[in-house]
Design a protein around this motif. Structure first.
Motif, PDB file in Angstrom:
ATOM      1  N   UNK A  72       0.893  -1.159   0.000  1.00 38.47           N
ATOM      2  CA  UNK A  72       0.000   0.000   0.000  1.00 38.47           C
ATOM      3  C   UNK A  72       0.927   1.204   0.000  1.00 38.47           C
ATOM      4  N   UNK A  73       0.913   1.941  -1.085  1.00 36.42           N
ATOM      5  CA  UNK A  73       1.902   2.973  -1.357  1.00 36.42           C
ATOM      6  C   UNK A  73       1.811   4.226  -0.513  1.00 36.42           C
ATOM      7  N   UNK A  74       2.836   5.033  -0.638  1.00 35.16           N
ATOM      8  CA  UNK A  74       2.932   6.312   0.043  1.00 35.16           C
ATOM      9  C   UNK A  74       1.695   7.159  -0.249  1.00 35.16           C
ATOM     10  N   UNK A  75       1.059   7.619   0.800  1.00 38.55           N
ATOM     11  CA  UNK A  75      -0.123   8.481   0.722  1.00 38.55           C
ATOM     12  C   UNK A  75      -1.269   7.865  -0.079  1.00 38.55           C
ATOM     13  N   UNK A  76      -1.340   6.553  -0.136  1.00 42.62           N
ATOM     14  CA  UNK A  76      -2.356   5.874  -0.947  1.00 42.62           C
ATOM     15  C   UNK A  76      -3.783   6.310  -0.607  1.00 42.62           C
ATOM     16  N   UNK A  77      -4.074   6.472   0.680  1.00 40.09           N
ATOM     17  CA  UNK A  77      -5.419   6.873   1.103  1.00 40.09           C
ATOM     18  C   UNK A  77      -5.388   8.181   1.891  1.00 40.09           C
ATOM     19  N   UNK A  78      -4.305   8.916   1.799  1.00 38.53           N
ATOM     20  CA  UNK A  78      -4.158  10.142   2.585  1.00 38.53           C
ATOM     21  C   UNK A  78      -5.317  11.109   2.328  1.00 38.53           C
TER      22      UNK A  78
END
Length: 192
Positions: A72-78
């Protein structure tokens, strides 16, 4: 409105989106700031950088059938500020999924890592350098940190600025708490 994402097909209509013929990952920023309420991902190994960042209506993510998930990538759901429910596949093991920096920053979860909650930290691992994953979450009230969390280290600012956080349960095998792990959590009254 449920959007269904599956790498084998693509269907776009008023209620569903089923993704691409790519077995590696979606594109960075693929669905940034889209207006869907729910997402179901059934076969996708990598949720990329900013994939669902700033989705204003997103409340639920269903990964329960995604046994391919590895990142789950950087800032994926930020800043998906209404996101308060996520379900992982029970087939995933701790070592299967890596969660990157700021992945869930600014979401609406009330509990993290509690076996009764919708989000379970034990379904993921963290590179020790990947901090801020659960920072700036204005509704989180409790955190349970298992020994498997990031190899027994709580990464930098992982739970910083969680303004409603009142309790944190940390497994006794946790060996290190990095800089500002619980910074500015002014209501945090109990760590056990």
């Amino acid at each position: 409105m449920l959007w269904n994402i599956d790498v084998d097909k693509m269907i776009v209509n008023s209620s569903k989106l089923t993704a691409y013929n790519r077995a590696d990952a979606m594109y960075n920023e693929e669905f940034w700031h889209m207006p869907f309420d729910e997402i179901k991902i059934t076969k996708l190994p990598k949720i990329t950088y900013w994939a669902f960042k700033d989705c204003p209506n997103l409340t639920k993510v269903d990964l329960s059938e995604d046994t391919a998930l590895r990142s789950i990538g950087t800032e994926a759901f930020r800043n998906a500020t209404l996101l308060d429910e996520i379900h992982f596949s029970s087939a995933l093991k701790n070592e299967d999924v890596v969660i990157k920096t700021n992945a869930f920053m600014g979401t609406a979860f009330k509990s993290i890592g509690d076996s009764e909650s919708d989000f379970d930290l034990t379904a993921a691992k963290f590179d020790g350098s990947e901090g801020y994953a659960f920072a700036n979450m204005p509704k989180v009230e409790s955190v349970k940190v298992p020994a498997t969390f990031s190899g027994a280290t709580i990464p930098m600012a992982s739970f910083a600025n969680d303004t409603e956080l009142v309790s944190a349960e940390i497994d006794y095998r946790t060996t290190q708490m990095d800089t500002a792990a619980f910074a500015n959590d002014n209501k945090l009254a109990r760590i056990f």
